[in-house]
Design a protein around this motif. Structure first.
Motif, mmCIF file in Angstrom:
data_model
loop_
_atom_site.group_PDB
_atom_site.id
_atom_site.type_symbol
_atom_site.label_atom_id
_atom_site.label_comp_id
_atom_site.label_asym_id
_atom_site.label_seq_id
_atom_site.Cartn_x
_atom_site.Cartn_y
_atom_site.Cartn_z
ATOM 1 N N ALA A 55 -1.693 -23.067 -14.820
ATOM 2 C CA ALA A 55 -0.282 -23.101 -14.428
ATOM 3 C C ALA A 55 -0.001 -24.299 -13.517
ATOM 4 N N ARG A 56 -0.904 -24.559 -12.581
ATOM 5 C CA ARG A 56 -0.710 -25.688 -11.656
ATOM 6 C C ARG A 56 -0.761 -27.018 -12.398
ATOM 7 N N MET A 57 -1.691 -27.141 -13.357
ATOM 8 C CA MET A 57 -1.808 -28.400 -14.108
ATOM 9 C C MET A 57 -0.555 -28.677 -14.924
ATOM 10 N N ILE A 58 -0.053 -27.627 -15.561
ATOM 11 C CA ILE A 58 1.132 -27.793 -16.411
ATOM 12 C C ILE A 58 2.316 -28.216 -15.544
ATOM 13 N N GLU A 59 2.399 -27.624 -14.347
ATOM 14 C CA GLU A 59 3.516 -27.944 -13.456
ATOM 15 C C GLU A 59 3.319 -29.297 -12.778
ATOM 16 N N ARG A 60 2.121 -29.498 -12.214
ATOM 17 C CA ARG A 60 1.872 -30.692 -11.391
ATOM 18 C C ARG A 60 1.750 -31.949 -12.236
ATOM 19 N N ASP A 61 0.968 -31.866 -13.311
ATOM 20 C CA ASP A 61 0.697 -33.065 -14.118
ATOM 21 C C ASP A 61 1.616 -33.166 -15.332
ATOM 22 N N GLU A 62 2.528 -32.199 -15.442
ATOM 23 C CA GLU A 62 3.453 -32.156 -16.578
ATOM 24 C C GLU A 62 2.709 -32.264 -17.907
ATOM 25 N N LEU A 63 1.641 -31.475 -18.018
ATOM 26 C CA LEU A 63 0.851 -31.485 -19.245
ATOM 27 C C LEU A 63 1.339 -30.394 -20.183
ATOM 28 N N GLU A 64 1.174 -30.632 -21.472
ATOM 29 C CA GLU A 64 1.358 -29.559 -22.451
ATOM 30 C C GLU A 64 0.221 -28.565 -22.251
ATOM 31 N N GLU A 65 0.456 -27.319 -22.666
ATOM 32 C CA GLU A 65 -0.580 -26.298 -22.444
ATOM 33 C C GLU A 65 -1.900 -26.667 -23.133
ATOM 34 N N GLU A 66 -1.805 -27.216 -24.334
ATOM 35 C CA GLU A 66 -3.036 -27.563 -25.070
ATOM 36 C C GLU A 66 -3.816 -28.664 -24.346
ATOM 37 N N GLN A 67 -3.093 -29.661 -23.808
ATOM 38 C CA GLN A 67 -3.760 -30.732 -23.042
ATOM 39 C C GLN A 67 -4.457 -30.152 -21.813
ATOM 40 N N ALA A 68 -3.762 -29.242 -21.157
ATOM 41 C CA ALA A 68 -4.319 -28.631 -19.946
ATOM 42 C C ALA A 68 -5.599 -27.858 -20.282
ATOM 43 N N HIS A 69 -5.553 -27.103 -21.381
ATOM 44 C CA HIS A 69 -6.738 -26.360 -21.820
ATOM 45 C C HIS A 69 -7.900 -27.307 -22.113
ATOM 46 N N LYS A 70 -7.580 -28.431 -22.746
ATOM 47 C CA LYS A 70 -8.609 -29.400 -23.130
ATOM 48 C C LYS A 70 -9.302 -29.970 -21.883
ATOM 49 N N ARG A 71 -8.508 -30.280 -20.869
ATOM 50 C CA ARG A 71 -9.087 -30.832 -19.632
ATOM 51 C C ARG A 71 -9.942 -29.791 -18.920
ATOM 52 N N ILE A 79 -8.588 -52.469 -15.398
ATOM 53 C CA ILE A 79 -8.847 -51.536 -16.500
ATOM 54 C C ILE A 79 -7.653 -50.601 -16.654
ATOM 55 N N ASP A 80 -7.211 -50.434 -17.882
ATOM 56 C CA ASP A 80 -6.132 -49.494 -18.183
ATOM 57 C C ASP A 80 -6.757 -48.097 -18.258
ATOM 58 N N ARG A 81 -6.642 -47.352 -17.148
ATOM 59 C CA ARG A 81 -7.336 -46.064 -17.051
ATOM 60 C C ARG A 81 -6.874 -45.082 -18.119
ATOM 61 N N LYS A 82 -5.588 -45.179 -18.471
ATOM 62 C CA LYS A 82 -5.041 -44.249 -19.462
ATOM 63 C C LYS A 82 -5.685 -44.517 -20.832
ATOM 64 N N LYS A 83 -5.758 -45.794 -21.170
ATOM 65 C CA LYS A 83 -6.331 -46.170 -22.468
ATOM 66 C C LYS A 83 -7.822 -45.807 -22.532
ATOM 67 N N LEU A 84 -8.519 -46.122 -21.455
ATOM 68 C CA LEU A 84 -9.951 -45.791 -21.401
ATOM 69 C C LEU A 84 -10.131 -44.272 -21.447
ATOM 70 N N GLY A 85 -9.251 -43.556 -20.746
ATOM 71 C CA GLY A 85 -9.301 -42.090 -20.737
ATOM 72 C C GLY A 85 -9.148 -41.508 -22.135
ATOM 73 N N GLU A 86 -8.234 -42.094 -22.908
ATOM 74 C CA GLU A 86 -8.016 -41.603 -24.274
ATOM 75 C C GLU A 86 -9.272 -41.774 -25.127
ATOM 76 N N VAL A 87 -9.956 -42.901 -24.921
ATOM 77 C CA VAL A 87 -11.185 -43.154 -25.686
ATOM 78 C C VAL A 87 -12.254 -42.120 -25.317
#
Length: 202
Positions: free
Chosen positions: A142-158, A65-73
């Protein structure tokens, strides 16, 4: 009779740090995420059900399973997320219970179940006590943005997909504040274990 505890927290609160400390002390930690990965491997019942529901386009070339693709869905569609959870969660719970029983049969007095979404999935009934690994929400971001290299909006969404960490802390039997030093976290882990051991003796 031993004790089964639920270990939870929020994204980037440092739960894996605490998990590592417990394992270093020889305490079994059953990892829900790890089991969730195993139950969706090709040939397992949950895998078949996921492919039936979400279609073969969520598969990689090697049939995994492509976890990224499934995650997006599922991250963008609540109904689909619930459908996925309804397939995976019962399998994960079954395997976790089996592993906890095996650990106790092997003489473990204290067993932790590492369940990131313990509250969200209403799994409190699976454990006797709940340990919440805590860090303030702004530190999580702050940790998510640094560790997972997420944009701030993505981090907020998670972050919004989980219960707020301050809500979780109010329901904890034990709170491990992981917002300062590793040594301080370790001290809190030691204290918690000694409280649990005292309870088991009484």
């Amino acid at each position: 009779m031993g004790m089964i505890l639920g270990l939870t927290g929020g994204i980037a609160t440092g739960k894996s740090t605490v998990t590592g400390m417990l394992r270093e002390r020889g305490i079994p930690v059953i990892d829900a995420d790890q089991i969730a990965r195993e139950v969706v491997e090709p040939g397992k019942p949950a895998y078949e059900a996921i492919v039936r529901h979400f279609g073969r386009e969520i598969l990689l070339n090697d049939a995994q399973i492509d976890r990224k693709k499934l995650g997006e869905v599922v991250f963008s569609d609540e109904a689909e997320r619930q459908k996925l959870n309804a397939i995976i969660h019962p399998e994960v719970r079954r395997v976790m219970r089996e592993e906890a029983e095996a650990a106790e049969a092997n003489g473990a007095e204290i067993v932790f179940m590492d369940i990131p979404l313990l509250f969200e999935s209403k799994l409190q009934y699976m454990v006797e006590k709940i340990v919440v690994v805590y860090a303030p929400a702004d530190m999580q971001l702050a940790r998510m943005i640094e560790r997972d290299e997420l944009e701030e909006e993505q981090a907020h969404k998670r972050l919004r997909a989980q219960f707020p960490i301050d809500q979780k802390r109010t329901e904890a039997d034990f709170l491990i504040d992981n917002s300062t030093s590793r040594e301080e976290t370790e001290r809190q882990v030691e204290k918690m274990l000694s409280v649990i051991r005292t309870e088991l003796k009484s």
